[in-house]
Design a protein around this motif. Structure first.
Motif, PDB file in Angstrom:
ATOM      1  N   LEU A 189      -8.695   7.572   7.033  1.00  0.00           N
ATOM      2  CA  LEU A 189      -9.811   8.516   7.101  1.00  0.00           C
ATOM      3  C   LEU A 189     -11.148   7.812   6.865  1.00  0.00           C
ATOM      4  CD1 LEU A 189      -8.097  11.519   5.319  1.00  0.00           C
ATOM      5  CD2 LEU A 189      -8.657  11.315   7.745  1.00  0.00           C
ATOM      6  N   VAL A 190     -11.161   6.784   6.011  1.00  0.00           N
ATOM      7  CA  VAL A 190     -12.376   5.979   5.828  1.00  0.00           C
ATOM      8  C   VAL A 190     -12.721   5.279   7.137  1.00  0.00           C
ATOM      9  CG1 VAL A 190     -13.298   3.907   4.688  1.00  0.00           C
ATOM     10  CG2 VAL A 190     -12.162   5.663   3.341  1.00  0.00           C
ATOM     11  N   TYR A 191     -11.711   4.817   7.843  1.00  0.00           N
ATOM     12  CA  TYR A 191     -11.925   4.153   9.133  1.00  0.00           C
ATOM     13  C   TYR A 191     -12.539   5.118  10.151  1.00  0.00           C
ATOM     14  CZ  TYR A 191     -11.023   0.959  13.004  1.00  0.00           C
ATOM     15  OH  TYR A 191     -11.159   0.114  14.077  1.00  0.00           O
ATOM     16  N   SER A 192     -12.293   6.429   9.950  1.00  0.00           N
ATOM     17  CA  SER A 192     -12.883   7.451  10.827  1.00  0.00           C
ATOM     18  C   SER A 192     -14.260   7.879  10.354  1.00  0.00           C
ATOM     19  CB  SER A 192     -11.967   8.680  10.879  1.00  0.00           C
ATOM     20  OG  SER A 192     -10.713   8.331  11.388  1.00  0.00           O
ATOM     21  N   SER A 236     -11.350  14.532   0.508  1.00  0.00           N
ATOM     22  CA  SER A 236     -10.647  15.264  -0.548  1.00  0.00           C
ATOM     23  C   SER A 236     -10.111  16.627  -0.124  1.00  0.00           C
ATOM     24  CB  SER A 236     -11.517  15.379  -1.793  1.00  0.00           C
ATOM     25  OG  SER A 236     -12.654  16.148  -1.549  1.00  0.00           O
ATOM     26  N   PRO A 237     -10.852  17.477   0.604  1.00  0.00           N
ATOM     27  CA  PRO A 237     -10.255  18.753   1.003  1.00  0.00           C
ATOM     28  C   PRO A 237      -9.127  18.578   2.022  1.00  0.00           C
ATOM     29  CG  PRO A 237     -12.581  18.677   1.658  1.00  0.00           C
ATOM     30  CD  PRO A 237     -12.269  17.415   0.945  1.00  0.00           C
ATOM     31  N   LEU A 238      -9.198  17.526   2.821  1.00  0.00           N
ATOM     32  CA  LEU A 238      -8.146  17.291   3.807  1.00  0.00           C
ATOM     33  C   LEU A 238      -6.818  16.948   3.137  1.00  0.00           C
ATOM     34  CD1 LEU A 238     -10.151  15.137   6.386  1.00  0.00           C
ATOM     35  CD2 LEU A 238      -9.564  17.553   6.568  1.00  0.00           C
ATOM     36  N   LEU A 239      -6.894  16.229   2.012  1.00  0.00           N
ATOM     37  CA  LEU A 239      -5.686  15.811   1.310  1.00  0.00           C
ATOM     38  C   LEU A 239      -5.345  16.724   0.139  1.00  0.00           C
ATOM     39  CD1 LEU A 239      -6.241  11.935   1.244  1.00  0.00           C
ATOM     40  CD2 LEU A 239      -5.004  13.314   2.910  1.00  0.00           C
ATOM     41  N   GLY A 240      -6.254  17.635  -0.215  1.00  0.00           N
ATOM     42  CA  GLY A 240      -6.006  18.552  -1.316  1.00  0.00           C
ATOM     43  C   GLY A 240      -6.106  17.892  -2.683  1.00  0.00           C
ATOM     44  N   ILE A 241      -6.949  16.859  -2.794  1.00  0.00           N
ATOM     45  CA  ILE A 241      -7.146  16.171  -4.065  1.00  0.00           C
ATOM     46  C   ILE A 241      -8.638  16.072  -4.348  1.00  0.00           C
ATOM     47  CG2 ILE A 241      -4.974  14.862  -3.961  1.00  0.00           C
ATOM     48  CD1 ILE A 241      -6.520  12.468  -2.914  1.00  0.00           C
ATOM     49  N   GLU A 242      -8.977  15.672  -5.560  1.00  0.00           N
ATOM     50  CA  GLU A 242     -10.382  15.542  -5.956  1.00  0.00           C
ATOM     51  C   GLU A 242     -11.010  14.293  -5.326  1.00  0.00           C
ATOM     52  OE1 GLU A 242     -12.197  17.659  -7.913  1.00  0.00           O
ATOM     53  OE2 GLU A 242     -10.453  18.961  -7.748  1.00  0.00           O
ATOM     54  N   PRO A 243     -12.340  14.301  -5.117  1.00  0.00           N
ATOM     55  CA  PRO A 243     -13.014  13.117  -4.578  1.00  0.00           C
ATOM     56  C   PRO A 243     -12.826  11.876  -5.459  1.00  0.00           C
ATOM     57  CG  PRO A 243     -14.484  15.008  -4.468  1.00  0.00           C
ATOM     58  CD  PRO A 243     -13.267  15.441  -5.227  1.00  0.00           C
ATOM     59  N   GLY A 244     -12.749  12.068  -6.770  1.00  0.00           N
ATOM     60  CA  GLY A 244     -12.513  10.938  -7.666  1.00  0.00           C
ATOM     61  C   GLY A 244     -11.138  10.314  -7.435  1.00  0.00           C
ATOM     62  N   SER A 245     -10.155  11.156  -7.110  1.00  0.00           N
ATOM     63  CA  SER A 245      -8.811  10.637  -6.819  1.00  0.00           C
ATOM     64  C   SER A 245      -8.811   9.842  -5.517  1.00  0.00           C
ATOM     65  CB  SER A 245      -7.808  11.788  -6.718  1.00  0.00           C
ATOM     66  OG  SER A 245      -7.742  12.486  -7.936  1.00  0.00           O
ATOM     67  N   LEU A 275       0.844  -1.198   0.000  1.00  0.00           N
ATOM     68  CA  LEU A 275       0.000   0.000   0.000  1.00  0.00           C
ATOM     69  C   LEU A 275       0.879   1.247   0.000  1.00  0.00           C
ATOM     70  CD1 LEU A 275      -2.729  -0.888   2.664  1.00  0.00           C
ATOM     71  CD2 LEU A 275      -3.006  -0.809   0.195  1.00  0.00           C
ATOM     72  N   THR A 276       0.498   2.238  -0.812  1.00  0.00           N
ATOM     73  CA  THR A 276       1.221   3.511  -0.805  1.00  0.00           C
ATOM     74  C   THR A 276       0.790   4.321   0.414  1.00  0.00           C
ATOM     75  OG1 THR A 276      -0.458   4.683  -2.080  1.00  0.00           O
ATOM     76  CG2 THR A 276       1.268   3.522  -3.337  1.00  0.00           C
ATOM     77  N   GLU A 277       1.545   5.357   0.714  1.00  0.00           N
ATOM     78  CA  GLU A 277       1.211   6.201   1.872  1.00  0.00           C
ATOM     79  C   GLU A 277      -0.123   6.922   1.648  1.00  0.00           C
ATOM     80  OE1 GLU A 277       1.183   7.330   5.556  1.00  0.00           O
ATOM     81  OE2 GLU A 277       2.700   5.981   4.748  1.00  0.00           O
ATOM     82  N   GLN A 278      -0.384   7.331   0.395  1.00  0.00           N
ATOM     83  CA  GLN A 278      -1.643   8.005   0.082  1.00  0.00           C
ATOM     84  C   GLN A 278      -2.821   7.055   0.283  1.00  0.00           C
ATOM     85  OE1 GLN A 278      -1.722  11.118  -0.250  1.00  0.00           O
ATOM     86  NE2 GLN A 278      -3.109  11.826  -1.822  1.00  0.00           N
ATOM     87  N   GLN A 279      -2.664   5.796  -0.109  1.00  0.00           N
ATOM     88  CA  GLN A 279      -3.720   4.805   0.091  1.00  0.00           C
ATOM     89  C   GLN A 279      -3.940   4.564   1.579  1.00  0.00           C
ATOM     90  OE1 GLN A 279      -2.091   1.557  -2.138  1.00  0.00           O
ATOM     91  NE2 GLN A 279      -2.964   2.247  -4.090  1.00  0.00           N
ATOM     92  N   ARG A 280      -2.874   4.491   2.333  1.00  0.00           N
ATOM     93  CA  ARG A 280      -2.988   4.301   3.786  1.00  0.00           C
ATOM     94  C   ARG A 280      -3.723   5.481   4.430  1.00  0.00           C
ATOM     95  NH1 ARG A 280       0.724   0.519   6.108  1.00  0.00           N
ATOM     96  NH2 ARG A 280       2.009  -0.442   4.495  1.00  0.00           N
ATOM     97  N   THR A 281      -3.353   6.691   4.006  1.00  0.00           N
ATOM     98  CA  THR A 281      -4.001   7.882   4.573  1.00  0.00           C
ATOM     99  C   THR A 281      -5.493   7.871   4.270  1.00  0.00           C
ATOM    100  OG1 THR A 281      -1.947   9.120   4.264  1.00  0.00           O
ATOM    101  CG2 THR A 281      -3.945  10.399   4.611  1.00  0.00           C
ATOM    102  N   CYS A 282      -5.854   7.539   3.033  1.00  0.00           N
ATOM    103  CA  CYS A 282      -7.279   7.477   2.664  1.00  0.00           C
ATOM    104  C   CYS A 282      -8.013   6.425   3.486  1.00  0.00           C
ATOM    105  CB  CYS A 282      -7.434   7.192   1.172  1.00  0.00           C
ATOM    106  SG  CYS A 282      -6.952   8.555   0.111  1.00  0.00           S
ATOM    107  N   LEU A 283      -7.395   5.252   3.663  1.00  0.00           N
ATOM    108  CA  LEU A 283      -8.044   4.191   4.441  1.00  0.00           C
ATOM    109  C   LEU A 283      -8.182   4.574   5.911  1.00  0.00           C
ATOM    110  CD1 LEU A 283      -6.511   0.936   2.918  1.00  0.00           C
ATOM    111  CD2 LEU A 283      -8.803   1.870   2.596  1.00  0.00           C
TER     112      LEU A 283
END
Length: 176
Positions: free
Chosen positions: A19-22, A30-39, A9-17
């Motif tokens: 936040l999903v866990y939260s 998306s605003p927390l990471l500065g990327i689009e919701p699709g990303s 898993l990449t660090e970005q994938q870990r960060t997203c997971l």
């Protein structure tokens, strides 16, 4: 779970997971990471493929267990038919102003320091569908709304008739 899958898993994938866990959605992440919701969705889907699971919550739970995180509190939604309905009221300005006043409404205390208000239950005197005199358009019953619609339609028809008459009168003046 195989530890090599978690290592892929990449660090970005870990960060997203995390936040999903939260219990955050892609639009909230998306605003927390500065990327689009699709990303965000793409990072989560890639993580799900790496971990070999079918949904985002399971992937987030697997990562959280591997990292030794505390179990997240489950989401609990209260259905709207169980939620207590607030008592209807509107605020109307009283004549006096000045000192602090408090009134109880639906079990809560409402305080105003600059002006005093008193509660008025809707449906008393006839009201306008404008925010005049402390009323709102939502305070009208169906019969009053229908009367206002009919009255406005008549007013528009009369105004249009006056406009057509004025144009016709101007046309006669210019011809004659």
């Amino acid at each position: 779970m195989d530890g090599t899958r978690l290592e892929r898993l990449t660090e970005q994938q870990r960060t997203c997971l995390r936040l999903v866990y939260s219990h955050l959605t892609s639009k909230e992440i998306s605003p927390l990471l500065g990327i689009e919701p699709g990303s965000v969705d793409q990072h989560i889907k890639a993580a799900m493929r790496v971990l070999g699971v079918g949904d985002r919550r399971t992937a987030a739970r697997i990562l959280a267990e591997a990292e030794g995180r505390e179990p997240a509190q489950p989401l609990v939604y209260q259905p709207s038919d169980i939620a207590p309905r607030p008592e209807p009221f509107t605020f109307e300005r009283s004549i006096g102003s000045g000192a602090q006043a408090s009134y109880k409404a639906s079990g809560e205390v409402v305080r105003e320091e600059r002006q005093r208000f008193h509660l008025v239950s809707p449906g008393g005197a006839p009201t306008l569908p404008l925010p005049i005199g402390g009323t709102r358009p939502g305070d009208l019953n169906w019969l009053a709304r229908l009367a206002w619609i009919f009255g406005i339609a008549i007013g528009v028809a009369l105004a249009f008739g006056a406009l057509v008459s004025a144009v016709e009168a101007l046309a006669r003046l210019t011809r004659g």
